[in-house]
Write a protein that holds these residues in place. Structure first.
Motif, mmCIF file in Angstrom:
data_model
loop_
_atom_site.group_PDB
_atom_site.id
_atom_site.type_symbol
_atom_site.label_atom_id
_atom_site.label_comp_id
_atom_site.label_asym_id
_atom_site.label_seq_id
_atom_site.Cartn_x
_atom_site.Cartn_y
_atom_site.Cartn_z
ATOM 1 N N ALA A 215 0.860 -1.187 0.000
ATOM 2 C CA ALA A 215 0.000 0.000 0.000
ATOM 3 C C ALA A 215 0.897 1.238 0.000
ATOM 4 C CB ALA A 215 -0.900 0.030 1.234
ATOM 5 N N MET B 66 0.708 3.795 1.786
ATOM 6 C CA MET B 66 1.011 4.333 3.110
ATOM 7 C C MET B 66 2.009 3.475 3.896
ATOM 8 S SD MET B 66 -0.418 2.098 5.450
ATOM 9 C CE MET B 66 -0.918 2.969 6.922
ATOM 10 N N ARG C 218 0.774 -7.129 -4.594
ATOM 11 C CA ARG C 218 -0.167 -7.890 -3.752
ATOM 12 C C ARG C 218 -0.407 -9.237 -4.409
ATOM 13 N NH1 ARG C 218 -4.903 -3.386 -2.310
ATOM 14 N NH2 ARG C 218 -3.585 -2.109 -0.970
ATOM 15 N N MET D 289 0.328 3.103 -6.895
ATOM 16 C CA MET D 289 -0.707 3.799 -6.133
ATOM 17 C C MET D 289 -0.345 5.272 -5.984
ATOM 18 S SD MET D 289 -3.391 2.791 -4.160
ATOM 19 C CE MET D 289 -3.454 1.801 -2.681
ATOM 20 N N TRP E 188 -10.067 0.824 6.984
ATOM 21 C CA TRP E 188 -8.832 0.379 6.327
ATOM 22 C C TRP E 188 -7.697 0.142 7.305
ATOM 23 C CZ3 TRP E 188 -3.847 0.496 4.831
ATOM 24 C CH2 TRP E 188 -3.553 -0.243 3.677
ATOM 25 N N ASN F 147 -9.447 5.752 -2.589
ATOM 26 C CA ASN F 147 -9.795 5.458 -1.206
ATOM 27 C C ASN F 147 -9.180 6.528 -0.297
ATOM 28 O OD1 ASN F 147 -10.575 4.255 1.153
ATOM 29 N ND2 ASN F 147 -9.126 2.552 1.053
ATOM 30 N N VAL G 222 -8.519 7.457 3.405
ATOM 31 C CA VAL G 222 -8.548 6.864 4.744
ATOM 32 C C VAL G 222 -8.315 7.957 5.777
ATOM 33 C CG1 VAL G 222 -7.622 5.075 6.270
ATOM 34 C CG2 VAL G 222 -7.588 4.730 3.796
ATOM 35 N N ASP H 20 -4.593 9.395 4.628
ATOM 36 C CA ASP H 20 -3.858 8.470 3.751
ATOM 37 C C ASP H 20 -4.775 8.181 2.580
ATOM 38 O OD1 ASP H 20 -3.133 6.062 2.457
ATOM 39 O OD2 ASP H 20 -3.832 4.841 4.138
ATOM 40 N N THR H 21 -4.417 8.627 1.391
ATOM 41 C CA THR H 21 -5.284 8.282 0.269
ATOM 42 C C THR H 21 -4.538 7.416 -0.722
ATOM 43 O OG1 THR H 21 -4.915 9.896 -1.514
ATOM 44 C CG2 THR H 21 -6.135 10.666 0.447
ATOM 45 N N GLY H 22 -5.287 6.617 -1.459
ATOM 46 C CA GLY H 22 -4.667 5.754 -2.452
ATOM 47 C C GLY H 22 -5.563 5.595 -3.668
HETATM 48 N N1 SER Z 1 -4.190 2.720 2.398
HETATM 49 C C1 SER Z 1 -5.308 2.832 1.514
HETATM 50 C C2 SER Z 1 -5.279 1.804 0.417
HETATM 51 O O1 SER Z 1 -4.255 1.208 0.146
HETATM 52 C C3 SER Z 1 -5.359 4.205 0.919
HETATM 53 O O2 SER Z 1 -4.096 4.599 0.506
HETATM 54 O O3 SER Z 1 -6.291 1.593 -0.206
#
Ligand code: SER
Length: 491
Positions: free
Chosen positions: A43, A45, A71, A90, A157, A199, A201, A222-224
Motif C-alpha cells: 500500500a 502508506m 499484492r 498507487m 482500512w 480510497n 482513509v 492516507d489516500t490511495g
Molecule cells: N491505504 C489505503 C489503500 O491502500 C489508501 O491509501 O487503499
C-alpha cells in the motif's frame, strides 16, 4: 474527459498535490524497512507507518507519492480475469497531523472532476456507517446528492498492525451494461459496474494487530488511487492490460510467442499472467529481492515460475522472460530511473532463474500431464499425494504449480497424503542424522523441538496478518513454557 497516458496521469496527480503544499517523494522500495509485519510493500502508506504513529518525524507534514506495490493474495485469479493483477502503482497524498477530512474530500473531488474531467454525476461515494462528518462534507460542502452516498459498515482500512481508520471510497458508475442487474447492485457490489477508484482513509487509530484500537495523537490522511485503474477510465479501455504502459509489454510477449491477444481465451489467460508477473518480478528484483525458497524470495520465485509455465503454454520453449523484462524497464524508465541502472542485474537474474527452472519444468510437466491423462481416462479427480510429492522430491516441481494445473483441469491434489509424505521425508532425514543436529551440524535447541512441527509459509494467501497458534517457545536457548521480560525469545 480527454485521453491521458499513464505517465501523464501520474505527473498531474503529483503536481496537483505539490501545488497544495505537499512534498513529493519517490516511491519507496518494495522491501519494507524495519516492519516485520509486512512481507512486501502492499500500500502507498506502508512506508510511512512510523510517520503516522509519531514514532519518526516526517520530512514534511504533507507528502505525495506514486508508490509501486505488489499484492499476491489473489494470484490464482490473475490471468483468469482482466482485472486482477499483482503489480500496481498507487497515487497517494498524506497528511501527518496536518489537514483532515474537510480539506481532502473537496480536493479529491476537484482533482477527479476538474483536472481529469470525470463526470460528477457518475461518481458515487461510500462512507463508514457512523461517519456523519464525512457525509456532511460530501453532501453539504461538495454537493454530492444524498442518493450518491452509501454508508457501509466495512469502510475501514488497515494493513498489518499500525495506523488505521474509517475510509471513504469514490466509485465510478461504468453503466448498467457492465453490472449484475440485481436490485441490490450499487457501489461495493462484486460485479463490474461500480469501480472503486480512490480510497480516502481517515487514519486516526493505531491497531495492535489483535483487535485493539487506540486513538492516535494526531489525525491523519492516507489516500490511495490505483494508477492503472484510473488509466483504464482515462483511456476508455475496460481492462488494465490494455492501458498504454502495459499494452507494450503484452505486445512484446505476443510478438515473441507469435500469438495475437483476443483470439483464443486460453492463450489470453497466459498472455495476461506473463504480462502481470513480469512487471512484479522486474520491480522486485530491481529492489533487491532474490529468488529463494521462502519469504519474499519465494513470492518472487513463484511469480517467475508461474510466468515461465504460461510461456510454455504459449508455445515458447526458450527462456524469454528476460527479453520481456527489457520492455518493462523501457516502459517505466522515466518514472523509475533506477531500473535502468540495474538493468543488467535484473535481466541476468531472470535469465538464470528461467534457465534453472526450464530443466525442472519440462520433466515435471510431462509427468503431470501423463498422470492427468490417466486420471481423466479413469474418471478420477484426485491426484495422489504420493505422486505430487514424487514430482516435488525428484524433479523439484513446485507443488503450488501442480495444484494450479490440476485446478485448471477440475481436479485436486490429495493434500493430506502430500503432507504425510513430506513429514515422512523429514523423519527419515532426522533418523539418518542419528544423534547429530540438523544437516550434521552440532545439536542445538531446535533439535529438541517436537518432530511433527511443520513450517507453513502463509505469505501468499494473506496480505500480512494471519491467525496462528504458538506451538513452541525457545527462551534463552532452551525450549520453555513461557518467558519473562528481558528474555530473548524465539516463537
Ligand atoms: N491505504 C489505503 C489503500 O491502500 C489508501 O491509501 O487503499
Amino acid at each position: 474527459m480527454k485521453y491521458m497516458t499513464g505517465n501523464e496521469i501520474r505527473e498531474k496527480f503529483l503536481k496537483f498535490f505539490q501545488d497544495r503544499g505537499h512534498l513529493m517523494l519517490p516511491s519507496a522500495s518494495l522491501i519494507p524497512q524495519d516492519d516485520p509485519t509486512l512481507l512486501i510493500i502492499g500500500a502507498g502508506m506502508a512506508p510511512f507507518k512510523p510517520f503516522f504513529t509519531g514514532k519518526v518525524k516526517p520530512p514534511a507534514t504533507r507528502i505525495t507519492t506514486c508508490q509501486k506495490f505488489v499484492r499476491t493474495g489473489d494470484i490464482e485469479n490473475v490471468g483468469r480475469t482482466a482485472r486482477h493483477h499483482t503489480y500496481f502503482e498507487m497515487l497517494g497524498n498524506f497528511s501527518f497531523g496536518d489537514y483532515f477530512k474537510k480539506e481532502v474530500i473537496p480536493w479529491s473531488w476537484e482533482f477527479l472532476t476538474k483536472e481529469l474531467g470525470l463526470p460528477g454525476d457518475k461518481l458515487y461515494i461510500t462512507i463508514h456507517t457512523e461517519d456523519d462528518e464525512a457525509f456532511d462534507i460530501w453532501h453539504n460542502v461538495v454537493g454530492v446528492p444524498e442518493d450518491h452516498i452509501v454508508r457501509l459498515a466495512d469502510n475501514w482500512w488497515e494493513i498489518g498492525s499500525g495506523p488505521c481508520g474509517p475510509d471513504s471510497e469514490i466509485h465510478i458508475d461504468l453503466g448498467p451494461e457492465r453490472g449484475c442487474g440485481k436490485p441490490t447492485c450499487g457501489p461495493g457490489c462484486d460485479c463490474d459496474r461500480f469501480l472503486e477508484i480512490w480510497n480516502l482513509v481517515f487514519t486516526q487509530f493505531n491497531s495492535d494487530g489483535e483487535g485493539h484500537y487506540t486513538p492516535l495523537e494526531h489525525k491523519n490522511i492516507d489516500t490511495g488511487m490505483g494508477l492503472e485503474r484510473l488509466a483504464c477510465i482515462m483511456q476508455g479501455v475496460d481492462n488494465l492490460f490494455e492501458v498504454d504502459t502495459v499494452q507494450n509489454i503484452m505486445k512484446k510477449i505476443c510478438e515473441i510467442a507469435g500469438v495475437t491477444y483476443k483470439q483464443d481465451e486460453k492463450k489470453d489467460v497466459s498472455i495476461r499472467v506473463v504480462t502481470d508477473h513480469i512487471r512484479s518480478t522486474v520491480f522486485m528484483i530491481g529492489d533487491g529481492v532474490v529468488p529463494q525458497n521462502e519469504g519474499r524470495g519465494y513470492v518472487l520465485r513463484r511469480l517467475l515460475r508461474r510466468a515461465a509455465r504460461h510461456g510454455r503454454l504459449l508455445g515458447v520453449r526458450e527462456p524469454f522472460l528476460y527479453k520481456v523484462a527489457e520492455t518493462v524497464i523501457h516502459e517505466n524508465e522515466s518514472a523509475y530511473p533506477e531500473l535502468v541502472q540495474r538493468r543488467d542485474y535484473i535481466v541476468k537474474t531472470i535469465r538464470v532463474e528461467e534457465e534453472r527452472f526450464a530443466r525442472t519444468i519440462d520433466a515435471g510437466l510431462d509427468q503431470v500431464n501423463s498422470i492427468l491423462e490417466k486420471l481423466s481416462a479413469e474418471g478420477k479427480t484426485v491426484f495422489s499425494g504420493e505422486d505430487a510429492f514424487r514430482l516435488y522430491d525428484t524433479y523439484g516441481f513446485p507443488v503450488d504449480l501442480t495444484k494450479e494445473i490440476l485446478e485448471e483441469a477440475g481436479m485436486r491434489v490429495d493434500e493430506e497424503a502430500f503432507a504425510k509424505e513430506m513429514q515422512a521425508q523429514k523423519d527419515r532425514a532426522r533418523k539418518a542424522r542419528g544423534g547429530e543436529g540438523y544437516m550434521g551440524a552440532a545439536v542445538t535447541v531446535y533439535d529438541e523441538l517436537p518432530t511433527d512441527l511443520e513450517t507453513k509459509f502463509a505469505g501468499y494467501d494473506v496480505d500480512t496478518v494471519v491467525d496462528a497458534k504458538i506451538v513452541a517457545l525457545v527462551t534463552n536457548d532452551a525450549v520453555a513454557d513461557g518467558a519473562q521480560a528481558e528474555d530473548s525469545v524465539v516463537v
